[in-house]
Design an enzyme around this catalytic site. Structure first.
Site, short mmCIF file in Angstrom:
data_model
loop_
_atom_site.label_atom_id
_atom_site.label_comp_id
_atom_site.label_asym_id
_atom_site.label_seq_id
_atom_site.Cartn_x
_atom_site.Cartn_y
_atom_site.Cartn_z
N GLU A 176 6.19 2.23 -8.28
CA GLU A 176 7.08 3.37 -8.04
C GLU A 176 8.52 2.93 -8.15
OE1 GLU A 176 6.13 5.98 -4.69
OE2 GLU A 176 8.28 6.17 -4.27
N GLU A 178 3.34 2.55 0.67
CA GLU A 178 4.55 1.91 1.17
C GLU A 178 4.40 1.55 2.65
OE1 GLU A 178 7.95 4.37 0.28
OE2 GLU A 178 8.07 3.64 -1.79
#
Length: 476
Positions: free
Chosen positions: A395, A303
């Site tokens: 995710e 991320e």
């Protein structure tokens, strides 16, 4: 599929080999022949460049192809994917891979490569396909009489044999990206559904024989994401230990017929370039060790946050060649800006990626969401991006972005219905007994051996019901 020979040494050796350009085998003496080749330089940097080549067959069906061209300014191909490329002097020859050799009339396929150059990098101006000069049109050659025709061997098919098992990996084999889709060994778009570990440094006991058997056999998961945090007491504290742990879980997924995502879980700091050297070391080791496997997908930055798309792109352009050198066929997932939100969470959008994509083939861009926090505006961006970029939701959670709070079943359902309609693969956070509402199991589950439905949380019950839905894996 047959085992792939993909070590860096073999790749360098093949690029230095001398090869000629094969002659076209026509289905008859009057077969129409013709081709079109589009060559594009996708990026340039000091001493190097990336390029893509698209081959279009304008004549009768081809069962294999060889593309040829000549460099006039000293360019040298150093690494290729989706084709085997060799070079002798300035003459370059690219031959199809095992899965993309068949081209029907009007069909196209693409391959890419990196190269070195100095001074100038002009594009080639002439190309051949199977010895035929590509003019963008077709011709019908005049037959040449022969005294006694010599029988020609039947062309070998490039279509993989039927599956020999029923697991996701047995059916789909080596995955690749085709257009905006994730495709199986038969070139058919598929969707994978599965779960992610929590941090291996915190929940190693959750990933044992019993829990993984439950995931594969009861949940019927297609894919298992291995979240190896880089910082936060992760990889940097014990590189060899965490690398070994990741490899063991890759093996465990393979044994159960599941795909494994090797997740270099960068979170803090958010700029993946801070860990560039660590990423190169880790992926060089893991890719070399797992190169012969067909179940491995690499996620190079979890991320990214607080970093520009150009910074992410630069990182990806340095890490991807490390993986490709050992494992040229594997699918690679590239994190996107603002916690892999395609930039939305920092006021941007997927447009910056569309305008300046990562200069490699066989990659997908990640999108992450948490259902209670990310709703219609995020879903609208995914709808918009899905027709332009290959997306993989590596995710997602049923709760807020903190991993806690109320489980939002309505928003989770809207999200998964959208992903199903777009055939976008997804992986849920998290297959663990963490003390948060996004965890699949009740607290304390991983200290025992029972991972059955009685141990599931509210989130786990919902996720299991969506993961175990029958797959559609076409083979023809």
């Amino acid at each position: 599929m047959s085992a792939r020979l993909k070590s860096a040494a073999l790749l360098v050796s093949s690029l230095l080999a001398t090869a000629g350009i094969g002659a076209m085998t026509a289905s008859s003496a009057q077969a129409a022949v013709g081709c079109k080749v589009d060559y594009a330089v996708t990026s340039e940097w000091g001493g190097g460049f990336g390029a893509s080549v698209t081959v279009t067959n304008l004549g009768d069906r081809l069962d294999s192809w060889t593309v040829g061209w000549t460099y006039a300014s000293g360019q040298q191909v150093t690494q290729a994917w989706n084709a085997t490329v060799t070079q002798s002097g300035g003459a370059v020859t690219a031959r199809n891979a095992s899965y993309n050799g068949t081209l029907a009339t009007g069909a196209s396929t693409s391959f890419g490569f990196n190269g070195s150059w100095s001074g100038s990098n002009p594009k080639p101006t002439a190309f051949t396909v199977n010895g035929v000069t590509c003019t963008g049109g077709t011709t019908t050659p005049t037959p040449t009489p022969t005294p006694t025709p010599t029988p020609t061997p039947t062309p070998t098919t490039t279509t993989p044999p039927p599956p020999t098992g029923t697991t996701p990996v047995a059916i789909n084999g080596q995955l690749r990206v085709c257009g905006v889709n994730l495709c199986n060994q038969y070139g058919k778009p598929i969707q994978l559904r599965g779960v992610s570990t929590h941090g291996l440094q915190w929940f190693p006991g959750c990933y044992n024989t019993s829990s993984l058997n439950t995931l594969a056999n009861d949940w019927k998961a297609d894919v298992f994401r291995i979240a190896m945090y880089v910082n936060e007491d992760g990889y940097v504290t014990n590189p060899s230990g965490f690398t070994s742990q990741v490899n063991s879980l890759v093996d465990a997924a393979e044994q159960r017929g599941m795909y494994a995502i090797v997740d270099f879980h960068t979170l803090t700091p958010g700029d993946p370039n801070v860990n560039l050297d660590n990423a190169k070391t880790f992926f060089r080791s893991v890719a070399a060790r797992n190169a012969s496997k067909t179940n491995v997908i690499y996620e190079i930055a979890n991320e990214p946050n607080g970093v520009s798309w150009q910074g992410i792109r630069s990182y990806a352009s340095q890490v991807i060649p490390i993986i490709r050198a050992a494992d040229p066929d594997a699918v690679i997932l590239v994190g996107t800006r603002a916690w892999s939100s395609l930039g939305i969470s920092e006021g941007s959008s997927s447009a910056e990626i569309v305008a300046n994509p990562v200069p490699f083939d066989n990659i997908m861009y990640t999108f992450h969401f948490y259902a209670a926090s990310h709703q219609d505006n995020y879903r609208n961006e995914v709808r918009n991006a899905a027709g332009k970029l290959p997306l993989f939701v590596s995710e997602w959670g049923t709760t807020s972005a903190t991993g806690g709070g109320t489980v939002d079943i309505a928003s989770s359902t809207a999200w998964l219905d959208l992903l199903d309609s777009l055939k976008i693969s997804h992986v849920n956070w998290t297959y663990s007994d963490a003390g948060e509402s996004s965890a699949a199991f009740q607290s304390g589950t991983c200290s025992g051996s029972d991972y059955g439905t009685s141990r599931l949380s509210q989130s786990g019950q919902f996720v299991r019901s969506r993961v175990m839905t029958a797959d559609s894996f076409p083979t023809s």
